[in-house]
Design an enzyme around this catalytic site. Sequence first.
Site, mmCIF file in Angstrom:
data_model
loop_
_atom_site.group_PDB
_atom_site.id
_atom_site.type_symbol
_atom_site.label_atom_id
_atom_site.label_comp_id
_atom_site.label_asym_id
_atom_site.label_seq_id
_atom_site.Cartn_x
_atom_site.Cartn_y
_atom_site.Cartn_z
ATOM 1 N N HIS A 207 0.645 -1.512 -0.432
ATOM 2 C CA HIS A 207 0.323 -0.244 0.513
ATOM 3 C C HIS A 207 0.642 1.444 0.232
ATOM 4 O O HIS A 207 0.669 2.348 -0.508
ATOM 5 C CB HIS A 207 -1.521 -0.008 1.202
ATOM 6 N N ASN A 470 -3.980 -7.640 -6.484
ATOM 7 C CA ASN A 470 -2.902 -7.705 -5.963
ATOM 8 C C ASN A 470 -3.285 -8.674 -4.758
ATOM 9 O O ASN A 470 -2.279 -9.957 -4.160
ATOM 10 C CB ASN A 470 -2.670 -5.812 -5.168
ATOM 11 N N CYS A 518 -9.019 -3.466 -10.183
ATOM 12 C CA CYS A 518 -9.025 -2.628 -9.931
ATOM 13 C C CYS A 518 -7.639 -2.771 -9.208
ATOM 14 O O CYS A 518 -6.894 -1.875 -7.978
ATOM 15 C CB CYS A 518 -9.303 -2.178 -8.725
HETATM 16 C C1 PEP Z 1 -6.189 -5.871 -4.256
HETATM 17 O O1 PEP Z 1 -5.971 -6.303 -3.459
HETATM 18 O O2 PEP Z 1 -5.746 -5.917 -5.829
HETATM 19 C C2 PEP Z 1 -6.809 -4.518 -4.209
HETATM 20 C C3 PEP Z 1 -7.141 -3.798 -5.102
HETATM 21 O O3 PEP Z 1 -7.246 -3.475 -2.854
HETATM 22 P P1 PEP Z 1 -5.738 -3.572 -2.113
HETATM 23 O O4 PEP Z 1 -4.423 -3.041 -2.665
HETATM 24 O O5 PEP Z 1 -6.269 -2.387 -0.920
HETATM 25 O O6 PEP Z 1 -6.316 -5.059 -0.973
#
Ligand code: PEP
Length: 606
Positions: A207, A470, A518
């Site tokens: 993050h 992710n 996303c």
């Molecule tokens: C993901 O896991 O791909 C996502 C978009 O959420 P985060 O990166 O906040 O876990």
Amino acid sequence: MNALKEKKQNSSSQIFKNEIRLNARAVSRGIAVGKIVCLHGRKRQFYKINLEASQIEPELRRFRVAVGLAIGQLKKISSQKSDKIIETKVNIFDAHLLILEDKSLHSKIENNIREQKINAEWAVKIVTDDYIAKFKSISDEHLRERYIDLEDVADRILTALGGGNSIFRLEKNSIIVAKEVKPSTLIELTGCQPQAIITENGGWTSHTFILARELNLPAVTGLKKILRRVKTGDEVVVDGFGGQIILNPIKKTLQKYLVTAQEFEQDKSANLETVKGKLKTLDGKEVKIRANLDLPKGYAQAKCFGAQGIGLYRSEFLFNQFKGFPTEQEQVEAYRKIARMVGEEAVRIRTFDLSVEQLADETEEKEKNPALGLRAIRLSLSYRDEFRVQLRALLQASTENNISIVLPMISDVAEILQTKKLLEREKEKLKKRKIEYGSPRLGAMIEVPSAVLMIDEIAEEVDFLCLGTNDLVQYLLAVDRDNEAVADWFRTLHPAVLRSIKTVLQAATRREIPVIVCGEMAGSPVYVPVLLGLGATELSMNVNSIPRIRKIISEIAMEEAQEIVEKLDGCRSADEVEEAVSGFYQEKWAHLFSKDIFQQNRNKKN
Ligand code: PEP
Ligand code: MG
């Protein structure tokens, strides 16, 4: 850029210095030149600040307030007689209280603030490090282990210091160096405009680095024991393209990087023109681009780049800003503000994706595997009161019907059903209280393997899906996304990942519901053609990725993207997929992709 010019003028005296080049993993693009600020601390991060004489008294007061706050917290926990806290734990808190109330500890820390003219955090570190070292050298094993209590007490005071008006401030051109930087620390630091981040730990999808890319902050990671190799004040160049840092750079190096930085700035401004109209591939297929936003102020820029609303708003960033759960009213205001900004293009707000360690809830055990622990929807369903507040706030902010709710880390349909029940109950309550509310659409993040396997059942219960690549890569390949040591195993193009994505996209087509991809995969030029070939038509990404992704999409045909994916059918490993993809790109799109797309960051070791 001014900073770089200044550097150019001042650098002549450094021509005889020996520069040291260290390889790293580039995780946020850009070049920075500046002076290192070493960041320390576990729960709360801090660095050494030299105080002016006039700042000493206020700093002493800040320290005393923090100690008072920490003592108050411990007394409250110790006095709780809930089932949650077992007796041994109460004893530990009592021991902590004794240390915290120790007058000699206080006066040592205060003397350091006064005499060394340093911030309270640094004084706490010096004094407690000293005690900890002494405890660690005791031969009696039982007594030796008490250093852990001291570490916990130090953490508690440092956390309490962060609750007040902390005095984070940085000199111009500061470059943060740390073992790792927490997203909450980065948010706190952004007001001081650091120039770059260098860390030992973290991955492309951590993050902190997602946020760094959103902030246009160059970042590199993977530098083992970096805090032992540098000190605050050292001069450094950060190369967030090639993945390198250069300590004590010579004049020639500075000049070279000055040119690269200038070219990058020009490139960025060329991308700043406002985009209008639909984004289509060469063969006329429309692809929707949305923005992932952690800091809503970035939406104006996203809109200029042609983003159609917000595909993912990570509401836990509010938790970071408010240093805890925001109240119902604070949340209503925050969500309304975003909804107003995006208008009819809508915002998908993800409910808090927090882990228990972020809550500072002392009654919870520390988790060995936070990524597999009480996180995201599991935490929300366990902390029902807080979850109800969030759902109520989302309902109230949804009166324009441009808010959708996304549930993170769904691993079972039951979590969706429970949330739906809660939503109904909260609607009832609002109705009784005659408070206006809307009917937000409900979506599920698909980022856990069980959700992929149960995708038809999940798709039946929601209005849309969000593919969180992710976490999907993390959980599917059992590779911690924040752990640099296993970064080479984080293979986004692993055949298992591609099959899972395809499964989800096909299920959504069958149920006629949209899927927004996303994860960071959606903002990477290298991966986007593969995603399109798999059937993705809605991508949500970091604002600063949008121009590059638009360019790629508008210069390729959907048919070609599908052709790549067909070629991947027989691939048995990530290596084979990458080889096939890179061969295809060289054959068809050599003008868009370089030869070494998958090699740049791999196998770089110091
Ligand atoms: C993901 O896991 O791909 C996502 C978009 O959420 P985060 O990166 O906040 O876990
Ligand atoms: Mg996720």
